[in-house]
Design a protein around this motif. Structure first.
Motif: not given
Length: 151
Positions: A67-92
């Motif tokens: 997932p990625h979004i663009r937001v007004e007036r951000m100094d630096n990108p924020v990137i998160l690495i989400g490690v799923c404890a359980n598989p997310i099967s409804d993600y499409e």
């Protein structure tokens, strides 16, 4: 387009273990963290990510959500690495497989080229089944995951 090594935007706060059974709960956890790290309103981040997701789901396959979004007036990108404890099967996802790792990107909307370079960097590095497996093996060790991604 210049490819930007996304690893340079990762910090000790960038890796989060997600405890969720579904996409909505996973996104809620990521949105809260991104909003805190980027000093943004949670409702704004949530609205943007769901608007993007409803246009075209970000499950790229091989266990990866991007997932990625663009937001007004951000100094630096924020990137998160989400490690799923359980598989997310409804993600499409494109391959129908559950998502195990979610890389959430929030970047400034004024820098189109930088944004595309960042997406390209994440996509090319993360579309790697071995890397996804290593991240999952190390989900209790955020520093190890950072080392893998900044390599």
């Amino acid at each position: 387009m210049e490819k930007i090594a996304f690893g340079k935007f990762l910090t000790k706060d960038s890796v989060v273990v997600i405890h969720a059974e579904d996409k909505k709960t996973a996104f809620d956890q990521l949105v809260a963290r991104v909003a805190d790290l980027a000093h943004l309103d949670r409702d704004v981040v949530s609205r943007l990510v769901w608007k993007r997701e409803n246009m075209m789901p970000t499950g790229v396959g091989q266990g990866l959500g991007l997932p990625h979004i663009r937001v007004e007036r951000m100094d630096n990108p924020v990137i998160l690495i989400g490690v799923c404890a359980n598989p997310i099967s409804d993600y499409e996802t494109q391959d129908g497989e559950p998502v195990r790792v979610i890389v959430f990107i929030a970047a400034d909307d004024a820098d189109q080229e930088g944004y595309l370079g960042l997406l390209s960097s994440v996509s090319s590095k993360m579309r790697n089944a071995d890397l996804i497996a290593q991240i999952l093996e190390n989900q209790a060790k955020p520093q190890q995951i950072l080392a893998l991604l900044q390599d």
